[in-house]
Design a protein around this motif. Structure first.
Motif, PDB file in Angstrom:
ATOM      1  N   HIS A 436       0.815  -1.214   0.000  1.00 16.46           N
ATOM      2  CA  HIS A 436       0.000   0.000   0.000  1.00 16.46           C
ATOM      3  C   HIS A 436       0.857   1.276   0.000  1.00 16.46           C
ATOM      4  CE1 HIS A 436      -3.497  -2.499   0.572  1.00 16.46           C
ATOM      5  NE2 HIS A 436      -2.970  -3.029   1.656  1.00 16.46           N
ATOM      6  N   ALA A 437       2.167   1.131   0.168  1.00 20.24           N
ATOM      7  CA  ALA A 437       3.041   2.302   0.183  1.00 20.24           C
ATOM      8  C   ALA A 437       3.213   2.846  -1.234  1.00 20.24           C
ATOM      9  CB  ALA A 437       4.399   1.936   0.778  1.00 20.24           C
ATOM     10  N   PRO A 438       3.331   4.159  -1.392  1.00 23.25           N
ATOM     11  CA  PRO A 438       3.534   4.733  -2.730  1.00 23.25           C
ATOM     12  C   PRO A 438       4.800   4.184  -3.381  1.00 23.25           C
ATOM     13  CG  PRO A 438       3.027   6.444  -1.123  1.00 23.25           C
ATOM     14  CD  PRO A 438       3.278   5.190  -0.341  1.00 23.25           C
ATOM     15  N   CYS A 439       4.779   4.084  -4.713  1.00 27.12           N
ATOM     16  CA  CYS A 439       5.941   3.572  -5.431  1.00 27.12           C
ATOM     17  C   CYS A 439       5.970   4.162  -6.842  1.00 27.12           C
ATOM     18  CB  CYS A 439       5.895   2.042  -5.504  1.00 27.12           C
ATOM     19  SG  CYS A 439       7.334   1.318  -6.320  1.00 27.12           S
ATOM     20  N   PRO A 440       7.126   4.650  -7.304  1.00 23.49           N
ATOM     21  CA  PRO A 440       7.216   5.257  -8.632  1.00 23.49           C
ATOM     22  C   PRO A 440       7.721   4.308  -9.718  1.00 23.49           C
ATOM     23  CG  PRO A 440       9.175   5.798  -7.391  1.00 23.49           C
ATOM     24  CD  PRO A 440       8.343   4.903  -6.494  1.00 23.49           C
ATOM     25  N   TYR A 441       7.801   3.007  -9.434  1.00 23.95           N
ATOM     26  CA  TYR A 441       8.417   2.063 -10.370  1.00 23.95           C
ATOM     27  C   TYR A 441       7.386   1.183 -11.082  1.00 23.95           C
ATOM     28  CZ  TYR A 441      12.961   3.116  -8.254  1.00 23.95           C
ATOM     29  OH  TYR A 441      14.095   3.750  -7.811  1.00 23.95           O
ATOM     30  N   LEU A 442       7.758   0.745 -12.287  1.00 24.64           N
ATOM     31  CA  LEU A 442       7.021  -0.255 -13.047  1.00 24.64           C
ATOM     32  C   LEU A 442       7.957  -1.401 -13.415  1.00 24.64           C
ATOM     33  CD1 LEU A 442       5.114   1.857 -15.745  1.00 24.64           C
ATOM     34  CD2 LEU A 442       4.116   0.822 -13.690  1.00 24.64           C
ATOM     35  N   ARG A 443       7.399  -2.608 -13.459  1.00 28.16           N
ATOM     36  CA  ARG A 443       8.148  -3.739 -14.027  1.00 28.16           C
ATOM     37  C   ARG A 443       7.524  -4.117 -15.359  1.00 28.16           C
ATOM     38  NH1 ARG A 443       7.766  -9.903 -12.134  1.00 28.16           N
ATOM     39  NH2 ARG A 443       6.066  -9.726 -13.662  1.00 28.16           N
ATOM     40  N   LEU A 444       8.349  -4.160 -16.395  1.00 28.50           N
ATOM     41  CA  LEU A 444       7.913  -4.581 -17.725  1.00 28.50           C
ATOM     42  C   LEU A 444       8.516  -5.946 -18.045  1.00 28.50           C
ATOM     43  CD1 LEU A 444       8.367  -1.296 -19.817  1.00 28.50           C
ATOM     44  CD2 LEU A 444       6.487  -1.942 -18.292  1.00 28.50           C
ATOM     45  N   THR A 445       7.710  -6.838 -18.603  1.00 27.93           N
ATOM     46  CA  THR A 445       8.159  -8.187 -18.933  1.00 27.93           C
ATOM     47  C   THR A 445       8.185  -8.363 -20.447  1.00 27.93           C
ATOM     48  OG1 THR A 445       7.042  -8.975 -16.942  1.00 27.93           O
ATOM     49  CG2 THR A 445       7.761 -10.633 -18.506  1.00 27.93           C
ATOM     50  N   PHE A 446       9.290  -8.893 -20.974  1.00 31.71           N
ATOM     51  CA  PHE A 446       9.406  -9.068 -22.420  1.00 31.71           C
ATOM     52  C   PHE A 446       9.289 -10.526 -22.860  1.00 31.71           C
ATOM     53  CE2 PHE A 446      13.676  -8.696 -20.541  1.00 31.71           C
ATOM     54  CZ  PHE A 446      14.259  -9.899 -20.903  1.00 31.71           C
ATOM     55  N   SER A 447       8.910 -11.415 -21.951  1.00 29.47           N
ATOM     56  CA  SER A 447       8.937 -12.840 -22.268  1.00 29.47           C
ATOM     57  C   SER A 447       7.856 -13.268 -23.256  1.00 29.47           C
ATOM     58  CB  SER A 447       8.820 -13.670 -20.979  1.00 29.47           C
ATOM     59  OG  SER A 447       7.633 -13.342 -20.280  1.00 29.47           O
ATOM     60  N   LYS A 448       6.641 -12.714 -23.153  1.00 27.23           N
ATOM     61  CA  LYS A 448       5.535 -13.208 -23.965  1.00 27.23           C
ATOM     62  C   LYS A 448       4.983 -12.202 -24.969  1.00 27.23           C
ATOM     63  CE  LYS A 448       2.651 -16.222 -22.925  1.00 27.23           C
ATOM     64  NZ  LYS A 448       1.434 -16.929 -22.454  1.00 27.23           N
ATOM     65  N   ILE A 449       5.204 -10.932 -24.784  1.00 31.93           N
ATOM     66  CA  ILE A 449       4.682  -9.950 -25.722  1.00 31.93           C
ATOM     67  C   ILE A 449       5.245 -10.213 -27.121  1.00 31.93           C
ATOM     68  CG2 ILE A 449       6.508  -8.300 -25.106  1.00 31.93           C
ATOM     69  CD1 ILE A 449       4.526  -6.056 -25.751  1.00 31.93           C
ATOM     70  N   ARG A 450       4.399 -10.094 -28.131  1.00 30.94           N
ATOM     71  CA  ARG A 450       4.863 -10.292 -29.505  1.00 30.94           C
ATOM     72  C   ARG A 450       5.803  -9.158 -29.903  1.00 30.94           C
ATOM     73  NH1 ARG A 450      -0.190 -10.986 -33.320  1.00 30.94           N
ATOM     74  NH2 ARG A 450      -0.546  -8.894 -32.467  1.00 30.94           N
ATOM     75  N   LEU A 451       6.826  -9.495 -30.684  1.00 30.10           N
ATOM     76  CA  LEU A 451       7.802  -8.488 -31.096  1.00 30.10           C
ATOM     77  C   LEU A 451       7.116  -7.340 -31.831  1.00 30.10           C
ATOM     78  CD1 LEU A 451      10.718 -10.791 -32.308  1.00 30.10           C
ATOM     79  CD2 LEU A 451      10.677  -9.390 -30.240  1.00 30.10           C
ATOM     80  N   GLU A 452       6.124  -7.674 -32.659  1.00 27.90           N
ATOM     81  CA  GLU A 452       5.455  -6.635 -33.431  1.00 27.90           C
ATOM     82  C   GLU A 452       4.568  -5.741 -32.574  1.00 27.90           C
ATOM     83  OE1 GLU A 452       3.280 -10.598 -34.421  1.00 27.90           O
ATOM     84  OE2 GLU A 452       5.302  -9.913 -33.897  1.00 27.90           O
ATOM     85  N   ASP A 453       4.310  -6.147 -31.323  1.00 28.21           N
ATOM     86  CA  ASP A 453       3.480  -5.327 -30.426  1.00 28.21           C
ATOM     87  C   ASP A 453       4.304  -4.404 -29.526  1.00 28.21           C
ATOM     88  OD1 ASP A 453       1.126  -6.382 -31.391  1.00 28.21           O
ATOM     89  OD2 ASP A 453       0.988  -7.930 -29.839  1.00 28.21           O
ATOM     90  N   MET A 454       5.624  -4.567 -29.547  1.00 27.94           N
ATOM     91  CA  MET A 454       6.444  -3.814 -28.596  1.00 27.94           C
ATOM     92  C   MET A 454       6.388  -2.313 -28.839  1.00 27.94           C
ATOM     93  SD  MET A 454       9.829  -6.134 -27.882  1.00 27.94           S
ATOM     94  CE  MET A 454       9.711  -7.719 -27.035  1.00 27.94           C
TER      95      MET A 454
END
Length: 483
Positions: A436-454
């Motif tokens: 519940h604490a504020p946080c300015p970070y995001l985690r992005l995962t590249f394992s499954k996203i299609r290359l053409e969608d990046m």
């Protein structure tokens, strides 16, 4: 060194029993033309070896001080001991002891699986054995192969250790926490840590000591300063550190050898154990062999978790713990009470994979190159956003870790703005103990996203960040005006 011992009065009798029966595998090897250099690929140790130091190795009752009350109270199951014996005596004895089903009632007649390199066929007695109960420590033939594999890949210092098969890496984390952590204990992690360790720890209400990272992972100097200050103030000291040293989830960092050595030295100095969770060990894009904590463990302070979930199959739940023998015996008691043993068929498949080192290495090398290309593609797409969301190139694993400039808390951005625009993200809160604490970070995962969608995904992300930055500025202006 891998040595197996057991609890109870059966020890002396069992010492004279025969080695475990193995399930036979019919393999058809069709190795790739691009064979991998096994000596280099399966190398997680330093050519300079480990260094003997002033710290005495732990043994026997030294480990009692690390055990949780729950773990210390566990007692062996005699029926599980009998199951282990049955796999060692074979048909030498007539048995009225085993509470196992008769294999003749199993409705399966043949199992056949193919990979690009091998063929696994199980039928008759071999299939019956793969469908049967096995000892809680694991399928005996698999244990033998994993002992050999760990010795070759890590060359750990010669201390009594052994292996326990687990039902996936998360199960290993749960086992280690149950073994070592009491309610209210202090536990060392990185500042942002894998959500699975927090899920296990929260019911115990521990004190989390989160050590900051830079682009090369945990900062040993900060760790030393924090622990030194706690010691001087007479505060409760941690018994356990949890770390993902290669491809840290979520930050993607890889601890270099010198930091691993410093952290191990601090474990000896401040008397804590290291839970080394290494599911991304084969997804190291630095192309530099980095010694594992296990390879440096001269004092018996490392519990190493291995998993093939990220590189072979998540659903197989293929994983194992390598730990000092006194601790592993306690872990096995937990398995006896919790699930008897992980799935036998999954263990037989894992055995086939690990046995065929050349095809295993070829597959793993291909998996690493597959993910490396995806990492590089997402990096290229993200580069124009570097000012909006600073990040480091991940050295291993599956994740980018972005700090969103001008946004103190990404929660609304993830669960409202991004979802409304068709983009799914993971907020940094998922990797904080206090979600519940504020946080300015995001985690992005590249394992499954299609290359053409990046490109379209990153373009949308940029729009979302700019929108959130503007909303944050407007909010600050309103607060200033109202004030």
């Amino acid at each position: 060194m891998f040595v197996t011992t057991k609890f109870g009065k059966l020890n002396e009798f069992k010492k004279g029993l025969f080695e475990a029966r193995a399930v036979a595998l019919v393999l058809k090897k069709q190795f790739s033309q691009k064979d991998v250099n096994l000596d280099e690929f399966f190398k997680f140790y330093s050519d300079s070896g480990y260094h003997e130091d002033r710290y005495k190795p732990l043994s026997g009752r030294d480990y009692d001080r690390f055990l949780s009350t729950r773990a210390a109270r566990r007692q062996p199951s005699l029926t599980r001991e009998i199951t282990s014996m049955a796999y060692k005596v074979g048909k030498q004895m007539i048995s009225l002891a085993e509470g196992m089903p008769n294999e003749k009632v199993f409705p399966f007649t043949r199992l056949e699986m193919h990979t690009p390199y091998d063929r696994l066929v199980l039928d008759g007695k071999e299939l019956a054995g793969a469908l049967q109960y096995v000892p809680s420590q694991g399928f005996p033939a698999l244990l033998s192969e994993l002992r050999k594999f760990q010795s070759e890949a890590h060359r750990p210092p010669p201390l009594p250790r052994d292996i326990l098969v687990t039902n996936g890496g998360q199960h290993g984390i749960y086992q280690c926490v149950e073994l070592l952590v009491e309610p209210g204990d202090a536990v060392l992690t990185t500042e942002f840590a894998y959500t699975g360790i927090h899920s296990v720890l929260r019911p115990l209400q521990p004190e989390i000591i989160g050590i900051p990272e830079d682009e090369d992972g945990m900062l040993p100097e900060t760790l030393d300063a924090v622990l030194g200050e706690r010691q001087r103030r007479g505060m409760k000291m941690p018994k356990m550190m949890y770390t993902i040293p290669t491809g840290s989830n979520p930050t993607g960092t890889v601890l270099p050898e010198d930091r691993r050595r410093q952290i191990y030295e601090l474990a000896c100095k401040y008397d804590f154990l290291i839970v080394e969770d290494d599911p991304y060990m084969f997804l190291n894009y630095t192309d530099r062999p980095i010694p594992s904590f296990l390879s440096l463990d001269t004092c018996g302070r490392v519990l190493r978790l291995d998993s093939v979930s990220k590189v072979v199959s998540a659903g197989l739940r293929g994983a194992w713990i390598t730990a000092p023998k006194p601790l592993l015996e306690r872990l096995e008691l937990h398995t006896q009470a919790e699930l008897l043993h992980p799935c036998t068929i999954a263990q037989v498949i894992l055995l086939q994979l690990v046995q065929c080192r050349q095809s295993f290495a070829t597959h793993l090398s291909g998996a690493r190159e597959f993910y490396r290309r995806r990492r590089d593609a997402l990096h290229a797409a993200l580069t124009p956003l570097q000012q909006l969301a600073p990040f480091y190139m991940p050295h291993a694993g599956l994740f980018f870790w972005l700090q969103i400039s001008g946004v103190d808390d990404v929660h609304r951005m993830v669960f409202q703005t991004a979802l409304q625009r068709g983009l799914m993200l993971v907020p940094g809160q998922a990797f904080q103990f206090d979600i519940h604490a504020p946080c300015p970070y995001l985690r992005l995962t590249f394992s499954k996203i299609r290359l053409e969608d990046m490109d379209i995904a990153v373009k949308t992300l940029g729009e979302i960040i700019r929108y959130e930055q503007q909303e944050t500025l407007q909010k600050q202006k309103r607060i200033a005006t109202e004030g």
